[in-house]
Scaffold this active site. Structure first.
Site, PDB file in Angstrom:
ATOM      1  CG  HIS A 210      -2.006  -1.068   1.095  1.00  6.59           C
ATOM      2  ND1 HIS A 210      -1.775  -2.375   1.443  1.00  6.59           N
ATOM      3  CD2 HIS A 210      -3.288  -1.018   0.647  1.00  6.59           C
ATOM      4  CE1 HIS A 210      -2.873  -3.084   1.236  1.00  6.59           C
ATOM      5  NE2 HIS A 210      -3.795  -2.302   0.746  1.00  6.59           N
ATOM      6  CG  HIS A 310      -9.076  -0.913  -5.280  1.00  3.26           C
ATOM      7  ND1 HIS A 310      -9.903  -0.222  -4.421  1.00  3.26           N
ATOM      8  CD2 HIS A 310      -8.157  -1.522  -4.507  1.00  3.26           C
ATOM      9  CE1 HIS A 310      -9.497  -0.408  -3.183  1.00  3.26           C
ATOM     10  NE2 HIS A 310      -8.438  -1.190  -3.209  1.00  3.26           N
TER      11      HIS A 310
END
Length: 410
Positions: A210, A310
């Site tokens: 991330h 996503h």
């Protein structure tokens, strides 16, 4: 037909809570009585403040407008306040409202959204899932256990999934990109090796991070795991430095993916120009909505890049992802979250069968929203949808971090 009324519902998914602490759902109604649903994937401010932003965007730029005029309304929002640049929060508000407009237009024409934006190219979309703990797994131990992750991977592959994602590389923090510890590198290697041995050639490995690493740290981590042939290396450094991410892409033999924290074609174009990634992961509740993300996908085509929408949100954003994916020649796969609450909120109107999402043929987004269920689970916490760790990483022991999946009681 004109846009007339707006209602905003902030829903907190019950345990296990996959998909974030809350989902911001918008219900838009026209003067002809048609209703459209959207979802705003915006998490930089709390939901009360976000509701005010969504209301302002709607009243200032959309109210009394024909929902057909997507481009006009987008330009108003994008240019508002003399900015003409991507604004993550404002575009998050617009994205959910824009999705609702397409839902309205599809219902008005009695056609699915994909029929209005290029037509149906794909009847089904390859799905992938995060590795979530099974009922007998303990938390937070699961997030650092390669053996538990491999067991979960076998479970999902048995359901038909051909790609699974996991992120064992340590915490993402509010600090700048860091160098991974040797513990975290070894944990990541163990995860890749153990999961690969468990699933064999039956599933692709999707290695998630991330944006937590420095450029050099991302290269070290990527080179350590590349021998297991992951399908992608997700957002290895912070998303605002595509020229640095390109250095990672050049140094590591794994395709780089990025995009969940980017918005509009402007930011995605920079990624493509710099060669930072060849798999784009727009979140339609943030990236600008359906029409803007269609443009992003078209840009990706010119760079021979693929799109993998996503999802760390609710099923309304998922429905928008599926409608868009049905039209794309360069779709790779779409993230999926299967929980009883996700399914119940749209009354099982979209399903995953043998690892593929069936594209709905019913009007609009193709979903039937259970509004009463959404309202029955109000968000009463004070946290943001996702939060980052404040403390620096440890270099003395493996880092265990639940990240976007906090332990839930009950």
């Amino acid at each position: 037909m004109k846009l007339q009324d707006l209602d905003i519902i902030v829903t907190a998914p019950p345990a296990p809570g996959w998909g974030g602490r809350y989902w911001i759902l918008v219900k838009v109604t026209t003067d002809t009585g048609l209703t459209g649903w959207g979802e705003c994937y915006a998490s930089t401010i709390g939901p009360d403040a976000m509701k005010a932003v969504i209301t302002d965007v709607f009243e200032r730029h959309m109210a009394d407008e024909n929902p057909e005029n997507i481009e006009l309304m987008f330009r108003r929002v994008y240019s508002s306040g003399f900015t003409q640049r991507p604004d993550l929060t404002v575009m998050g508000a617009w994205s959910g409202l824009e999705i609702a407009c397409w839902d309205i237009l599809g219902k008005d024409r009695d056609r699915p959204v994909h029929a209005l934006i290029g037509g149906r190219l794909n009847d089904k979309i390859r799905a992938y899932t995060y590795l979530y703990p099974l009922a007998h797994h303990t938390l937070p131990d699961f997030w650092a256990s390669a053996e538990m992750a491999a067991e979960a991977a076998q479970h999902y592959v048995a359901q038909g999934y051909t790609a699974v994602k996991f992120d064992p590389a340590g915490p993402y923090t509010m600090r700048a990109g860091h160098m991974p510890s040797m513990h975290d590198i070894q944990t990541s290697v163990n995860f890749c090796e153990t999961i690969r041995n468990a699933v064999g050639p039956n599933a692709d490995l999707l290695f998630g991070t991330h944006g937590q690493f420095s450029t050099g740290g991302a290269i070290r981590m990527g080179q350590a795991i590349e021998k297991f042939s992951p399908l992608w290396y997700e957002e290895p450094i912070p998303p605002d430095a595509p020229h640095e991410m390109a250095k990672v892409a050049q140094a590591v033999n794994i395709p780089v993916a990025t995009g969940e924290r980017l918005t509009t074609k402007v930011e995605f174009a920079e990624v493509l120009r710099d060669g930072a990634a060849n798999i784009l992961q727009p979140a339609l509740g943030r990236s600008g909505g359906i029409w803007e993300t269609k443009k992003i996908a078209t840009l990706a085509e010119t760079y021979n890049a693929q799109v993998a929408p996503h999802l760390y949100a609710g099923p309304i954003e998922w429905a928008a992802n599926v409608q868009l994916a049905a039209t794309l020649p360069n779709i790779l796969m779409a993230e999926t979250i299967e929980t009883p609450f996700h399914d119940a909120l749209i009354k099982s109107s979209i399903t995953v069968e043998d690892g593929y999402i069936s594209v709905p043929t019913t009007p609009g987004l193709g979903i039937d929203v259970d509004e009463d269920l959404a309202r029955a689970h109000p968000f009463t916490d004070t946290g943001l949808h996702l939060e980052m760790q404040s403390d620096p990483v440890s270099y003395h022991a493996p880092n265990v971090f639940a990240g976007g999946a906090p332990v839930k009681e009950g």
